[in-house]
Design a protein around this motif. Structure first.
Motif, PDB file in Angstrom:
ATOM      1  N   GLY A   1      -0.068 -12.477 -27.885  1.00  0.00           N
ATOM      2  CA  GLY A   1       0.806 -13.198 -28.803  1.00  0.00           C
ATOM      3  C   GLY A   1       2.528 -13.255 -27.838  1.00  0.00           C
TER       4      GLY A   1
ATOM      5  N   PHE B   1       5.846 -13.571 -25.566  1.00  0.00           N
ATOM      6  CA  PHE B   1       6.243 -14.060 -24.946  1.00  0.00           C
ATOM      7  C   PHE B   1       7.878 -14.209 -24.816  1.00  0.00           C
TER       8      PHE B   1
ATOM      9  N   THR C   1       4.748 -12.773 -20.822  1.00  0.00           N
ATOM     10  CA  THR C   1       4.142 -13.874 -21.706  1.00  0.00           C
ATOM     11  C   THR C   1       2.719 -13.645 -21.544  1.00  0.00           C
ATOM     12  N   HIS C   2       2.471 -13.342 -22.972  1.00  0.00           N
ATOM     13  CA  HIS C   2       0.323 -13.700 -23.128  1.00  0.00           C
ATOM     14  C   HIS C   2      -0.055 -14.800 -22.895  1.00  0.00           C
ATOM     15  N   ASN C   3       0.063 -16.222 -22.715  1.00  0.00           N
ATOM     16  CA  ASN C   3      -0.556 -17.074 -22.930  1.00  0.00           C
ATOM     17  C   ASN C   3      -0.743 -17.329 -21.222  1.00  0.00           C
ATOM     18  N   GLU C   4      -1.992 -17.470 -21.466  1.00  0.00           N
ATOM     19  CA  GLU C   4      -2.563 -17.161 -19.328  1.00  0.00           C
ATOM     20  C   GLU C   4      -2.198 -18.983 -19.432  1.00  0.00           C
TER      21      GLU C   4
ATOM     22  N   TYR D   1       0.485 -19.894 -18.846  1.00  0.00           N
ATOM     23  CA  TYR D   1       2.385 -20.143 -18.575  1.00  0.00           C
ATOM     24  C   TYR D   1       1.817 -18.846 -17.382  1.00  0.00           C
TER      25      TYR D   1
ATOM     26  N   GLU E   1       6.218 -18.233 -29.999  1.00  0.00           N
ATOM     27  CA  GLU E   1       5.688 -18.824 -29.447  1.00  0.00           C
ATOM     28  C   GLU E   1       4.251 -18.599 -29.472  1.00  0.00           C
ATOM     29  N   GLY E   2       4.508 -17.326 -30.255  1.00  0.00           N
ATOM     30  CA  GLY E   2       2.761 -17.007 -30.259  1.00  0.00           C
ATOM     31  C   GLY E   2       2.250 -17.249 -31.991  1.00  0.00           C
TER      32      GLY E   2
ATOM     33  N   SER F   1       1.979 -21.831 -28.452  1.00  0.00           N
ATOM     34  CA  SER F   1       1.048 -20.733 -28.161  1.00  0.00           C
ATOM     35  C   SER F   1       0.183 -20.968 -28.853  1.00  0.00           C
TER      36      SER F   1
END
Length: 527
Positions: free
Chosen positions: A208, A210, A221-224, A226, A290-291, A483
């Motif tokens: 989660g 960023f 950053t965890h969002n895949e 990105y 952002e999480g 995210s």
């Protein structure tokens, strides 16, 4: 020249189209306090209450008069923006003031050395680079120490003052040779150490999280969405779930390794082990922005701190969005009992005018040579440093009145958000955050009855459509977190008034009624 080319969208046209689909492609022409102004169809200014706050960059609001006056004073005085590779006493004063406040909040007196940058992501990159430099140097120092021990053992065996017992060969799965008794031992140690030292560093980060979208920071950053397109370019990161303390034990068991050497004790050679510094750093936000505006729990903070201390894994605390007074202290992490080896600050550090950020590294981690291998054309300039000093002055004034104001205004805003959630528990899932960094999460609407609501949720645009309605239906500006698009962010300045909070309550109540009644046709996405 084609006269129509002036109307062609050349500045990120796809993003412009995406904004247009949710009614967010408006132009703002002026800003003050918590208000932005856009022009209506008649060319008249229309005020918009700004709860996005530059993603947390405006602790004192848009164009704060005191900060603007300082900026004008600097520019009218022809302050040199470009005086690189010279003395920067104003940067030193800024670093000293940051240290004074950090020391007060942490209850320590160890210095933190400052490296300045231009954005939050750049500060993260600087921290990561410094942490890797420190790891490489620690690795080199350990290998040199072990190599010296091997040579001492070789000399002792050579002059007959030490022997090599069978346990050494058993430890290394080698056999005693007919000739030099240390030859296979040293060969095996050299091979194993070479393989271990060549392993890529491991970065730890929370699920989660960023930390930016630059080449290195995007891999943290965890969002895949990105990360994935650039995976081949980036660092190796392992993402740790919150609320699972055993996860760190699992990571340690999988990644831990040792470096080998020799020592002489009691006339015998023995194998010694030293920990391989495989972990470069653990990056975390005390409150994930952002999480979905997710504060780190005190339990998770304690577990992470204990892990970092036990494994000598540096902690990089990303305070880019949560810092600079937004939660009632300079460092949100100081309220959680965390002690960072590195801190990154940005956003409000520039007072809403300057592009400024800083990476702080504690003295026990500091490597002087970093200053020669990392630099920036624009960082550490007189203008941004003086503006940042003004921001700190305003935060600290009157015994920290701004910190108290952030806490009090944040509590009032959170109480209002909770009031709406309580009235619409079937629509609103949760209110989260601290101070003036709050999140308002809706229940999933991907199975909604109304097609407009259902399609927006299914396409990942739900939060943006709601933001469009707030803008055009209520003249309120905010966005979902990047995210976690079912969560709206609220990050206004300390100037937030009760009237502005009341306007938000009315607007969110309207949104919740629309969602409860599945009246998607009442969503307003243009004006």
């Amino acid at each position: 020249m084609n006269p129509e080319s002036a109307d062609a969208e050349l500045a990120e046209p796809y993003l412009r189209g995406l904004l247009a689909s949710a009614g967010l492609d408006v132009e703002y022409v002026r800003g003050e306090g918590n208000t932005l102004y856009r022009l209506d169809a008649q060319g008249q200014e229309t005020p918009v209450l700004d709860y996005a706050g530059g993603y947390g960059s405006l602790i004192f609001g848009h164009n704060n008069p005191e900060i603007v006056a300082r900026a004008r004073e600097l520019l009218d005085g022809s302050v040199p923006v470009h005086a690189q590779f010279s003395s920067h006493p104003y940067a030193n004063r800024l670093a000293a003031e940051l240290n004074r406040i950090v020391h007060r909040e942490l209850g320590v007196d160890e210095p933190y050395y400052a490296t300045f940058a231009n954005s939050g992501a750049e500060a993260i990159e600087a921290a990561v680079k410094h942490a890797e430099l420190d790891r490489v140097l620690r690795l080199s120092e350990t290998l040199a120490e072990l190599a010296a021990g091997v040579e001492e053992a070789r000399a002792a065996v050579g002059d007959g003052s030490a022997t090599v017992p069978d346990a050494v060969y058993a430890h290394l799965a080698t056999e005693r040779p007919a000739g030099d008794p240390l030859a296979p031992v040293i060969d095996e140690i050299t091979r194993r150490n070479g393989e271990r030292a060549a392993k890529a560093p491991v970065f730890l980060a929370l699920e989660g999280g960023f930390h930016g979208k630059l080449m290195g920071s995007v891999q943290l950053t965890h969002n895949e969405a990105y990360r994935a397109p650039f995976a081949a370019l980036g660092v190796r990161a392992r993402f740790v779930p919150r609320g699972r303390p055993e996860a760190l034990d699992e990571v340690l068991a999988q990644e831990r390794g040792v470096l080998l050497g020799l020592a002489v004790e009691g006339g015998e050679v023995r194998v010694v082990e030293r920990e391989h510094p495989v972990f470069c750093a653990f990056l975390l936000e005390p409150i994930q922005g952002e999480g979905g505006i997710q504060p780190l729990s005190d339990a998770d903070a304690r577990i992470i701190q204990e892990f970092a201390d036990a494994t000598d894994c540096p902690l990089i605390l990303d305070e880019i969005q949560s810092g600079l007074g937004r939660t009632g202290t300079l460092l949100a992490s100081s309220q959680m009992g965390l002690r960072g080896d590195y801190y990154t600050l940005a956003k409000s550090l520039g007072g809403g005018l300057a592009k400024a950020s800083v990476m702080l590294v504690r003295q026990t981690r500091y490597r002087a040579q970093f200053e020669l291998v990392h630099s920036s054309t624009f960082a550490k300039d007189a203008f941004s440093c003086h503006i940042a000093l003004k921001v700190l002055e305003m935060l600290e004034r009157d015994g920290g009145q701004a910190y108290r104001q952030a806490s009090e205004r944040g509590a009032a805003l959170q109480a209002t958000l909770e009031k709406v959630r309580t009235a619409f528990p079937d629509v609103v899932k949760e209110v989260r955050g601290r101070g003036l960094m709050l999140g308002f999460e809706f229940h999933d609407q991907s199975q909604a009855e109304h097609p407009a609501i259902r399609e927006a949720a299914g396409g990942g645009l739900f939060g943006y459509v709601i933001a469009g309605h707030l803008l055009h239906g209520h003249s309120i500006r905010t966005f979902p977190t990047a995210s976690a698009v079912n969560t709206l962010r609220f990050e206004p300045s300390v100037l937030l008034t009760d009237e502005e909070i009341g306007r938000l309550e009315e607007a969110l109540t309207d949104v919740c009624v629309i969602l409860r009644e599945q009246a998607g046709e009442r969503l307003v996405l243009s004006s």
